[in-house]
Design an enzyme around this catalytic site. Sequence first.
Site, PDB file in Angstrom:
ATOM      1  N   LYS A  14      37.829  43.022  42.070  1.00 37.16           N
ATOM      2  CA  LYS A  14      37.941  41.551  42.048  1.00 37.16           C
ATOM      3  C   LYS A  14      39.407  41.105  41.960  1.00 37.16           C
ATOM      4  CE  LYS A  14      35.272  41.126  38.313  1.00 37.16           C
ATOM      5  NZ  LYS A  14      34.822  42.489  38.012  1.00 37.16           N
ATOM      6  N   ARG A  89      30.322  35.153  33.227  1.00 37.00           N
ATOM      7  CA  ARG A  89      29.700  36.457  32.957  1.00 37.00           C
ATOM      8  C   ARG A  89      28.372  36.295  32.239  1.00 37.00           C
ATOM      9  NH1 ARG A  89      35.027  39.396  32.992  1.00 37.00           N
ATOM     10  NH2 ARG A  89      34.670  41.621  32.887  1.00 37.00           N
ATOM     11  N   ARG A 128      42.728  53.918  37.175  1.00 33.41           N
ATOM     12  CA  ARG A 128      43.542  52.745  36.851  1.00 33.41           C
ATOM     13  C   ARG A 128      44.108  52.869  35.431  1.00 33.41           C
ATOM     14  NH1 ARG A 128      40.734  46.884  37.237  1.00 33.41           N
ATOM     15  NH2 ARG A 128      40.110  47.221  35.099  1.00 33.41           N
ATOM     16  N   ARG A 134      45.804  49.523  29.904  1.00 37.27           N
ATOM     17  CA  ARG A 134      44.659  48.857  29.278  1.00 37.27           C
ATOM     18  C   ARG A 134      43.840  49.851  28.467  1.00 37.27           C
ATOM     19  NH1 ARG A 134      41.553  44.943  33.486  1.00 37.27           N
ATOM     20  NH2 ARG A 134      39.980  45.254  31.856  1.00 37.27           N
ATOM     21  N   ARG A 146      31.251  48.797  29.280  1.00 35.81           N
ATOM     22  CA  ARG A 146      31.535  47.579  30.063  1.00 35.81           C
ATOM     23  C   ARG A 146      30.560  47.470  31.236  1.00 35.81           C
ATOM     24  NH1 ARG A 146      37.455  48.823  31.409  1.00 35.81           N
ATOM     25  NH2 ARG A 146      37.406  46.948  32.704  1.00 35.81           N
TER      26      ARG A 146
HETATM   27  P1  AMP Z   1      38.252  42.001  33.042  1.00 35.47           P
HETATM   28  O1  AMP Z   1      39.736  41.958  33.155  1.00 35.47           O
HETATM   29  O2  AMP Z   1      37.563  40.928  33.834  1.00 35.47           O
HETATM   30  O3  AMP Z   1      37.689  43.372  33.285  1.00 35.47           O
HETATM   31  O4  AMP Z   1      37.921  41.658  31.512  1.00 35.47           O
HETATM   32  C1  AMP Z   1      38.335  42.502  30.459  1.00 35.47           C
HETATM   33  C2  AMP Z   1      37.570  42.142  29.195  1.00 35.47           C
HETATM   34  O5  AMP Z   1      37.871  40.795  28.816  1.00 35.47           O
HETATM   35  C3  AMP Z   1      36.054  42.184  29.312  1.00 35.47           C
HETATM   36  O6  AMP Z   1      35.541  43.494  29.120  1.00 35.47           O
HETATM   37  C4  AMP Z   1      35.649  41.240  28.185  1.00 35.47           C
HETATM   38  O7  AMP Z   1      35.774  41.858  26.933  1.00 35.47           O
HETATM   39  C5  AMP Z   1      36.719  40.170  28.276  1.00 35.47           C
HETATM   40  N1  AMP Z   1      36.309  39.080  29.192  1.00 35.47           N
HETATM   41  C6  AMP Z   1      36.882  38.755  30.389  1.00 35.47           C
HETATM   42  N2  AMP Z   1      36.238  37.724  30.968  1.00 35.47           N
HETATM   43  C7  AMP Z   1      35.222  37.389  30.130  1.00 35.47           C
HETATM   44  C8  AMP Z   1      34.176  36.436  30.179  1.00 35.47           C
HETATM   45  N3  AMP Z   1      34.036  35.606  31.220  1.00 35.47           N
HETATM   46  N4  AMP Z   1      33.316  36.376  29.134  1.00 35.47           N
HETATM   47  C9  AMP Z   1      33.455  37.201  28.072  1.00 35.47           C
HETATM   48  N5  AMP Z   1      34.392  38.148  27.977  1.00 35.47           N
HETATM   49  C10 AMP Z   1      35.282  38.251  28.992  1.00 35.47           C
END
Ligand code: AMP
Length: 190
Positions: A14, A89, A128, A134, A146
């Site tokens: 994404k 989400r 990654r 991260r 996740r």
């Molecule tokens: P991402 O970078 O989208 O993989 O997000 C990393 C982490 O941030 C996720 O595993 C969640 O812990 C948190 N996070 C990101 N976006 C959301 C969301 N829309 N709702 C809840 N937690 C989020």
Amino acid sequence: MINLVLFGPPGAGKGTQAEFLKEKYELVHISTGDVFRFNIKNATELGVLAKSFIDKGQLVPDEVTINMLNAEVEKNTEAKGFIFDGFPRTSAQADALGELLTSKGTDVSAMVALEVEDEVLVKRLLERGKTSGRADDADEGVIRNRIAVYYKETAILKDYYQAKDKYFGVDGVGSIAEITERISKVIDQL
Ligand code: AMP
């Protein structure tokens, strides 16, 4: 306005695709994960709270995430449209996004979902993790959590947008350019 929800499990690509699409279609890219990570880096109150969830691979609570997303959208009053990456989400988040955009006289144009098999996701995320810095990419247990959270809490949003005729699945395996091309075909017919 074009408002895209870029959807798919962690590691689907994404963020990578959003970087290309935002240039091509002149859209503002909002990644909720990136905003959380920025806040963690700067040790803000939001960052400290979010970190406790993110490090375990859990979702940050809806209320916190929705308020943050609203604030990000409000910062961009001149935007021609948005790419929402990693949001919504949950159905509460999807409802909140609908309300926010309706209040601005617009709506979600489409959900574009990148489809990638789980084992490919785990491999990509571990790879990654070698360079992303991260914590949630570095541990296979957290990565699998996740992905599990995605199926348990997020995957239902496919039905949510399908019911509105706004769901478009795209094969997320191939070169970056090929996948951008597939997504562009969807956007160009909106
Ligand atoms: P991402 O970078 O989208 O993989 O997000 C990393 C982490 O941030 C996720 O595993 C969640 O812990 C948190 N996070 C990101 N976006 C959301 C969301 N829309 N709702 C809840 N937690 C989020």
